[in-house]
Enzyme design. Sequence first.
Site, PDB file in Angstrom:
ATOM      1  N   GLY A 172       0.852  -1.184   0.000  1.00  0.00           N
ATOM      2  CA  GLY A 172       0.000   0.000   0.000  1.00  0.00           C
ATOM      3  C   GLY A 172       0.884   1.227   0.000  1.00  0.00           C
ATOM      4  O   GLY A 172       2.019   1.187   0.488  1.00  0.00           O
ATOM      5  N   GLN A 227       2.902  10.074   1.151  1.00  0.00           N
ATOM      6  CA  GLN A 227       4.204   9.389   1.265  1.00  0.00           C
ATOM      7  C   GLN A 227       5.131   9.684   0.085  1.00  0.00           C
ATOM      8  O   GLN A 227       6.329   9.452   0.175  1.00  0.00           O
ATOM      9  CB  GLN A 227       4.017   7.867   1.375  1.00  0.00           C
ATOM     10  CG  GLN A 227       3.408   7.431   2.693  1.00  0.00           C
ATOM     11  CD  GLN A 227       3.268   5.921   2.743  1.00  0.00           C
ATOM     12  OE1 GLN A 227       2.344   5.356   2.192  1.00  0.00           O
ATOM     13  NE2 GLN A 227       4.215   5.267   3.404  1.00  0.00           N
ATOM     14  N   CYS A 248       5.660   0.101   7.560  1.00  0.00           N
ATOM     15  CA  CYS A 248       5.283   1.290   6.790  1.00  0.00           C
ATOM     16  C   CYS A 248       6.488   1.699   5.952  1.00  0.00           C
ATOM     17  O   CYS A 248       7.606   1.755   6.476  1.00  0.00           O
ATOM     18  CB  CYS A 248       4.878   2.415   7.736  1.00  0.00           C
ATOM     19  SG  CYS A 248       4.421   3.930   6.864  1.00  0.00           S
ATOM     20  N   LEU A 249       6.269   1.967   4.674  1.00  0.00           N
ATOM     21  CA  LEU A 249       7.379   2.321   3.782  1.00  0.00           C
ATOM     22  C   LEU A 249       8.081   3.604   4.217  1.00  0.00           C
ATOM     23  O   LEU A 249       9.218   3.845   3.834  1.00  0.00           O
ATOM     24  CB  LEU A 249       6.880   2.456   2.339  1.00  0.00           C
ATOM     25  CG  LEU A 249       6.471   1.151   1.645  1.00  0.00           C
ATOM     26  CD1 LEU A 249       5.808   1.436   0.316  1.00  0.00           C
ATOM     27  CD2 LEU A 249       7.675   0.243   1.452  1.00  0.00           C
ATOM     28  N   HIS A 299      -4.724   1.624   7.412  1.00  0.00           N
ATOM     29  CA  HIS A 299      -3.384   2.214   7.508  1.00  0.00           C
ATOM     30  C   HIS A 299      -3.232   3.357   6.495  1.00  0.00           C
ATOM     31  O   HIS A 299      -2.742   4.438   6.830  1.00  0.00           O
ATOM     32  CB  HIS A 299      -2.345   1.106   7.265  1.00  0.00           C
ATOM     33  CG  HIS A 299      -0.911   1.555   7.315  1.00  0.00           C
ATOM     34  ND1 HIS A 299      -0.025   1.122   8.283  1.00  0.00           N
ATOM     35  CD2 HIS A 299      -0.197   2.397   6.517  1.00  0.00           C
ATOM     36  CE1 HIS A 299       1.167   1.685   8.078  1.00  0.00           C
ATOM     37  NE2 HIS A 299       1.093   2.460   7.005  1.00  0.00           N
ATOM     38  N   GLU A 300      -3.692   3.120   5.259  1.00  0.00           N
ATOM     39  CA  GLU A 300      -3.537   4.140   4.211  1.00  0.00           C
ATOM     40  C   GLU A 300      -4.426   5.350   4.463  1.00  0.00           C
ATOM     41  O   GLU A 300      -3.997   6.482   4.267  1.00  0.00           O
ATOM     42  CB  GLU A 300      -3.848   3.545   2.820  1.00  0.00           C
ATOM     43  CG  GLU A 300      -2.952   2.405   2.379  1.00  0.00           C
ATOM     44  CD  GLU A 300      -1.474   2.667   2.574  1.00  0.00           C
ATOM     45  OE1 GLU A 300      -1.042   3.838   2.510  1.00  0.00           O
ATOM     46  OE2 GLU A 300      -0.741   1.702   2.817  1.00  0.00           O
ATOM     47  N   HIS A 352      -2.857   7.624   6.769  1.00  0.00           N
ATOM     48  CA  HIS A 352      -1.848   8.484   6.117  1.00  0.00           C
ATOM     49  C   HIS A 352      -2.503   9.725   5.524  1.00  0.00           C
ATOM     50  O   HIS A 352      -1.936  10.815   5.571  1.00  0.00           O
ATOM     51  CB  HIS A 352      -1.153   7.734   4.970  1.00  0.00           C
ATOM     52  CG  HIS A 352       0.050   6.930   5.379  1.00  0.00           C
ATOM     53  ND1 HIS A 352       1.156   7.496   5.966  1.00  0.00           N
ATOM     54  CD2 HIS A 352       0.314   5.612   5.259  1.00  0.00           C
ATOM     55  CE1 HIS A 352       2.065   6.541   6.191  1.00  0.00           C
ATOM     56  NE2 HIS A 352       1.575   5.387   5.784  1.00  0.00           N
TER      57      HIS A 352
HETATM   58 NI    NI Z   1       2.494   3.539   5.820  1.00  0.00          NI
END
Ligand code: NI
Length: 198
Positions: free
Chosen positions: A45, A50, A107-108, A149-150, A153
């Site tokens: 995701g 991000q 998380c990226l 989660h997204e 963000h």
């Molecule tokens: Ni994340």
Amino acid sequence: MRLSILQYGDAILRAKGKHVEKIDDRIRELARDMIETMHAASGVGLAAPQIGESLQLTVLDVSQVEDRPSTMKLNGKDVDPQTAMPLVLINPHIDLGGETEMGTEGCLSFPEITGEIDRAKSIIVHAQNLDGEPIELETTGFLARAIQHEVDHLKGILFIDRMSSAAKTSLSSKLKRLQKETQRGEKHRPKAVAETTL
Ligand code: NI
């Protein structure tokens, strides 16, 4: 085109994404680039903030996540989540089901950090697709977690905000170091941890 992924410590990650008013070629290209960037980083995701775009736009692809199943209903019809990926959600709004469960997430924007996060087991999502059409998505399992989660963000909420205070305390030196590196302009190469990095 691969985009660069912002790390913890960048202020854009804390800003609320703007409503996407018009779904035009620029948004479609951005979504394509985000999918390419997510796949290149082995993430499942990625949210627009991000990659430095403060917009209500997120992409997901949980088709490679085999050990954590998902179910999905699109506009009232059962859909195999495998065939519905990658998924693009524009201006998403979620209603959370009552039951919650703990699960591991990465998380990226937080290289090499994972945590146990409590999330709703099932959700209903209202959003628009890339054609600007309204969609309703009912989902359970890992996809429900990933979307939560997204959508966090898109509100400037990060997964560390949802960790227990004990977990956050044990991560605090790592987080401070990451924040400092980000402020100095140093970058880790974002890499997914297992199959749970969003
Ligand atoms: Ni994340």
